[in-house]
Design an enzyme around this catalytic site. Structure first.
Site, mmCIF file in Angstrom:
data_model
loop_
_atom_site.group_PDB
_atom_site.id
_atom_site.type_symbol
_atom_site.label_atom_id
_atom_site.label_comp_id
_atom_site.label_asym_id
_atom_site.label_seq_id
_atom_site.Cartn_x
_atom_site.Cartn_y
_atom_site.Cartn_z
ATOM 1 N N ARG A 1 29.545 40.931 41.921
ATOM 2 C CA ARG A 1 29.698 42.112 41.067
ATOM 3 C C ARG A 1 31.080 42.101 40.419
ATOM 4 O O ARG A 1 32.075 41.769 41.050
ATOM 5 C CB ARG A 1 29.539 43.384 41.923
ATOM 6 C CG ARG A 1 29.885 44.657 41.208
ATOM 7 C CD ARG A 1 29.555 45.870 42.054
ATOM 8 N NE ARG A 1 29.792 45.704 43.490
ATOM 9 C CZ ARG A 1 30.941 45.973 44.090
ATOM 10 N NH1 ARG A 1 31.974 46.377 43.405
ATOM 11 N NH2 ARG A 1 31.053 45.819 45.400
ATOM 12 N N ALA B 1 52.742 49.813 64.835
ATOM 13 C CA ALA B 1 53.541 50.930 64.331
ATOM 14 C C ALA B 1 52.677 52.165 64.106
ATOM 15 O O ALA B 1 51.528 52.054 63.683
ATOM 16 C CB ALA B 1 54.212 50.522 63.017
ATOM 17 N N GLY C 1 52.826 40.303 51.242
ATOM 18 C CA GLY C 1 53.583 41.337 50.522
ATOM 19 C C GLY C 1 54.745 41.849 51.343
ATOM 20 O O GLY C 1 55.891 41.925 50.862
ATOM 21 N N CYS D 1 46.249 36.661 54.403
ATOM 22 C CA CYS D 1 46.145 35.453 53.580
ATOM 23 C C CYS D 1 46.439 34.206 54.392
ATOM 24 O O CYS D 1 45.684 33.236 54.366
ATOM 25 C CB CYS D 1 47.091 35.546 52.385
ATOM 26 S SG CYS D 1 47.072 34.051 51.399
ATOM 27 N N GLY E 1 29.923 39.084 47.677
ATOM 28 C CA GLY E 1 31.228 39.057 47.006
ATOM 29 C C GLY E 1 31.940 37.729 47.232
ATOM 30 O O GLY E 1 31.325 36.727 47.610
ATOM 31 N N PHE E 2 33.258 37.740 46.989
ATOM 32 C CA PHE E 2 34.100 36.545 47.152
ATOM 33 C C PHE E 2 33.832 35.853 48.498
ATOM 34 O O PHE E 2 33.567 34.659 48.572
ATOM 35 C CB PHE E 2 35.587 36.947 47.186
ATOM 36 C CG PHE E 2 36.243 37.274 45.892
ATOM 37 C CD1 PHE E 2 36.038 38.493 45.276
ATOM 38 C CD2 PHE E 2 37.113 36.367 45.300
ATOM 39 C CE1 PHE E 2 36.703 38.814 44.097
ATOM 40 C CE2 PHE E 2 37.776 36.671 44.122
ATOM 41 C CZ PHE E 2 37.565 37.906 43.520
ATOM 42 N N ALA F 1 40.045 33.360 41.391
ATOM 43 C CA ALA F 1 39.124 32.249 41.620
ATOM 44 C C ALA F 1 38.254 32.560 42.815
ATOM 45 O O ALA F 1 38.643 33.324 43.698
ATOM 46 C CB ALA F 1 39.912 30.968 41.886
ATOM 47 N N HIS G 1 41.545 13.877 26.833
ATOM 48 C CA HIS G 1 40.244 13.251 26.933
ATOM 49 C C HIS G 1 40.287 12.066 27.879
ATOM 50 O O HIS G 1 41.254 11.301 27.851
ATOM 51 C CB HIS G 1 39.812 12.768 25.526
ATOM 52 C CG HIS G 1 38.424 12.244 25.498
ATOM 53 N ND1 HIS G 1 37.329 13.078 25.603
ATOM 54 C CD2 HIS G 1 37.959 10.975 25.407
ATOM 55 C CE1 HIS G 1 36.236 12.332 25.562
ATOM 56 N NE2 HIS G 1 36.581 11.060 25.439
#
Ligand code: NDP
Length: 459
Positions: A204, A115, A16, A43, A176-177, A341, A435
């Site tokens: 959850r 900082a 970010g 990340c 969790g994840f 995901a 298919h």
């Protein structure tokens, strides 16, 4: 405007912070970003990227099992964990270099250090004061662990990504994840994995069919799930390994303990009080829809704000912030239908409302299929794929798509576009499948599952 060193100072060079800084720089602002650790943030350095590389590495174990059914045989196959960790680290070094180059090319100054706010326009960076008109807090989150005796013996995902030796037995606390993803990685690589959860189910917040299907599949692969259990203490055993004292039940002996009990906003030592920035009880920085904190000139994006803790969300908040504040084109982030995901084995993909959430809003029709994917038949793999559509019974709009099975994240990404466009079940039905694929099931489910009969109150 007062004479500040920069127009924008971003604290945190994660996904970010870097995106916001580069964009603001591109819009003509004088920008610096402060980082006290590796460039790239959670990340790239401690999360999605290294984790996914280990997931890829672990998946070969499945492929090796499956290939026999397709006529392949190969003697002398061996796996070397340190080689995977070394290759992963090489890739992280490369990516860090890419991030540094992007900042340089984007005219963003990189200030390396920690900082701490001095006031609303000044920050101390390891003894040097830097000032800015606007400050963006993008410091992310950090693993949090309950305070129990012996917790210092436990590792988190940070350390799990850098283990040089694989344990024989691993106990993961949390469901969790992160818990589920790391359980899958180590299970595939031959580690005896237990997952200890305090409630009855993993994951959850996910649709119940995802939670149940994934539980079945993890257990089928040999992962032990220990529900309804609280760990009270971790003892180091004299002969090596650890003993987990729990309620209820006998102690659990293990070689390594990993806690994946959530992540908390990473604001410790940031001096938010000095700037007047308010935080919620969770420690998350409070922001409005424009990512503005309780101080007019200070903004926050990403995991530190505790909205949706996903990289693409932080990046979109960054884009909205930069356009709003430095490009005179106000934008807010849309939090509807954010797909996500879990890179477990098998993986999970999901977008939109769970059945439970949808039912709370009104009548629904549920379409669900469970099947053994074609690839697994010759392989002899007894694994079920689950796909589910949650449809608004009044408008026919598809409200949620959920899947457990091979390629679920890739498949759900496409369906997320359909949900964003407001697709109806009739439009899903009018879509011709490809298919043979697993994904075609999402456009060929015709019969809703019978509605559950809820107990009627007695007269
Ligand atoms: P989650 O919030 O997903 O899960 C935390 C787990 O820890 C839950 O199972 C929770 O149990 C349990 N827990 C919390 N506190 C305690 C405690 N004191 N004792 C025992 N168990 C406890 O956190 P993660 O750390 O797995 O991940 C953090 C965030 O990072 C995720 O929410 C996600 O947004 C992001 N992430 C995304 C990934 C992806 O997109 N693939 C991958 C990894 C992380 P209970 O259910 O009982 O509350």
């Amino acid at each position: 405007m007062a004479d500040y060193d920069y127009d924008l100072l971003t604290i945190g060079a994660g996904s970010g912070g870097v995106r916001a800084s580069r964009l603001a720089g591109g819009f003509g602002a004088r920008v610096a970003v402060v980082e006290g650790s590796r460039i790239g943030g959670t990340c790239v350095m401690r999360g999605c990227v290294p984790k996914k590389l280990l997931v890829y590495g672990a998946q070969y174990a499945n492929d090796l099992e499956d290939m026999i059914g397709y006529g392949w045989s190969m003697g002398g196959v061996a796996f070397d964990w340190p080689s995977l960790i070394t290759a992963k680290n090489r890739e992280l070094d490369r990516l860090e270099g890419v991030y540094r180059t992007m900042l340089r090319n984007g005219n963003v100054a990189l200030l390396e250090g920690r900082a701490r706010f001095l006031d609303a326009h000044s920050v101390d960076i390891d003894g040097k004061t830097v000032t800015a008109d606007k400050i963006l807090i993008a410091v992310g989150g950090w693993p949090q662990m309950p305070v129990i005796p012996g917790i210092e013996h436990a590792i988190t995902s940070n350390e799990a990504l850098d283990l040089m030796v694989m344990p024989e037995r691993l106990t993961i606390v949390g469901g969790g994840f992160i818990a589920v993803e790391f359980a899958s990685i180590f299970n595939a690589l031959g580690v005896d994995v237990s997952v200890v959860i305090r409630k009855d189910k993993i994951l959850r917040g996910f649709d119940a069919d995802i939670r149940d299907t994934l539980t079945e599949e993890l257990v089928r692969r040999g992962i032990t799930i220990v529900p309804g259990t609280v760990i009270n203490r971790i003892d180091k055993r004299p002969g090596g390994g650890y003993r987990l004292i729990r309620t209820p039940g006998e102690a659990i002996d293990t070689d390594l303990v990993m806690y994946a009990t959530g992540r908390a906003p990473n604001t410790a030592g940031l001096g938010l009080e000095a700037a007047g920035v308010k935080v919620a009880a969770s420690g998350a920085v409070i922001v409005d829809e424009w990512n503005r904190t309780t101080v007019d000139t200070i903004y926050a994006i990403g995991d530190v704000t505790d909205r949706i803790a996903l990289t693409p969300v932080a990046i979109n908040e960054a884009i909205a912030f930069a356009h709003t504040v430095f490009n005179d084109t106000p934008r807010v982030m849309d939090y509807e239908n954010v797909a996500s995901a879990v890179f477990s084995q098998p993986p999970v993909g999901t977008v939109g409302l769970t059945e439970e959430q949808a039912r709370a809003r009104g009548p629904v029709r549920i379409f669900r299929t469970r099947f053994r994917a074609m690839k697994h038949v010759l392989a002899g793999r007894d694994e079920k794929t689950m796909m589910k559509l949650v449809v608004d019974a009044r408008t026919d709009r598809v409200l949620g798509c959920h899947m457990v099975g091979a390629d679920a994240p890739e498949i759900i990404q496409g369906l997320a576009v359909a949900l964003k466009c407001g697709a109806t079940k009739a439009q899903f039905d009018a879509t011709i499948g490809i298919h043979p694929t697993a994904a075609e099931e999402f456009v060929t489910m015709r019969d809703p599952v019978p509605e559950p009969v809820f107990a009627q109150p007695a007269d």
